[in-house]
Design a protein around this motif. Sequence first.
Motif: not given
Length: 302
Positions: A123-127, A189-198, A205-209, A212-216
Motif C-alpha cells: 500500500f505504501s509503495g502504490v500510494v 509499478r514501473e512495469q508496462v502492465f501496471v502503467k497500462a492498468s493505471r 487497490f485493484y492494481i495492488l490486488r 502487485i501482490l501476485p508478482n511480489a
Amino acid sequence: MSVVMPTEPAAASPAMRSSKSISERLRYLWYLSRRSPLTLVGAAIILLVLIMIIAAPVIAPYNPDKVALTARLLPPSAAHWFGTDEVGRDLFSRVIYGARASCGAAFMIVLISMSIGVLIGCFSGVVGGRIDTAIMRLMDVVLALPALVLAMALAAALGPSLFNSMLAVAIVRIPAYVRLARGQTLSLREQVFVKASRTFGASPFYILRWHILPNAMSPIIVQATLDLGGVVLIAAALSFIGLGAQPPTAEWGALVSSGRSYMLDQWWYATFPGLAILITAMGCNLVGDGIRDMLDPRLRGR
C-alpha cells in the motif's frame, strides 16, 4: 463404399490439464531440489517436526505433564529416552509436545508479521507521497532498535505469556516485510502492465490486488521461510528468560531455562531441548536457501 474419416483426439478437460500442470511443476521442483542435497535435508527436518506436531499423542510414550517424584532426574535410558526432569516428567514426551508450542508460535508469528507487513508495504509503495514517507520513517524507527531488546520490552509490557511473546515478536518482524514489499512494489509499478492498468482507470487497490501482490510474492515467501529459523530462536529466548511460555507448558525455550540449573550433573535436561531448537532452526534455514535458489533464475544453473 463408405469412407471412415479420421477423428481428432478429444480435447483434455480443464481438470486433466490442471492436474497435469501440477504434476509437472512438482516434478520440476523435485528436480531442482535433488540438485541441492542440503535442501532435502532441511525438508526432511521440517517434515519430521510436522509429524511431531501432528502425531504428538501417538509418538509421546508418556503424558508430558504427569509428575512422578520417584523418577526425578533420571538419566537417558530405555524407559526414558531423554531422561526425566526435576519432578519426574518424561523429557522425550515434553520435547515432542514442545514442538507444538515452539514451532506453532513461530509459524503464527511469521504469518502475522508477513500478512500485515506485506499489506502495509504494498500500500505504501502504490500510494507514495507523504503517506509512504510517514510509513517508512516509522519503520526506520522500529528497525533502529535491536530486535531482541524491543521484543523483550514489548513482552514485558504485555505480560509474560506465550501469546504475548508471539505478539511482541510479530510486531518486531513487521518492518522487514514492509521494506521488502515496498521495494518490490516500487519496481513493479514501473512495469508496462501496471502503467497500462493505471491508464485505463484502475484504482490503486485493484492494481495492488491483481498486479502487485501476485508478482511480489516470490521474494516474500523466501524471506518468510528464512525468517522461521530466527523466529524460533527469538521465541525460545523469550521463554528462556521467563517472558514466553509459563510452566507447566512444554516449550523448548522454557525447558532449556529449567534445565540450566542442573546443567553440570544432569546434562540431558537442557541438552535435548536445545538440540531440538538448533536442528529446527537449521532445517528452516536450509529450506529457505533451497527455495531461494529455486525461485531465482540466476541461481538455478549453479
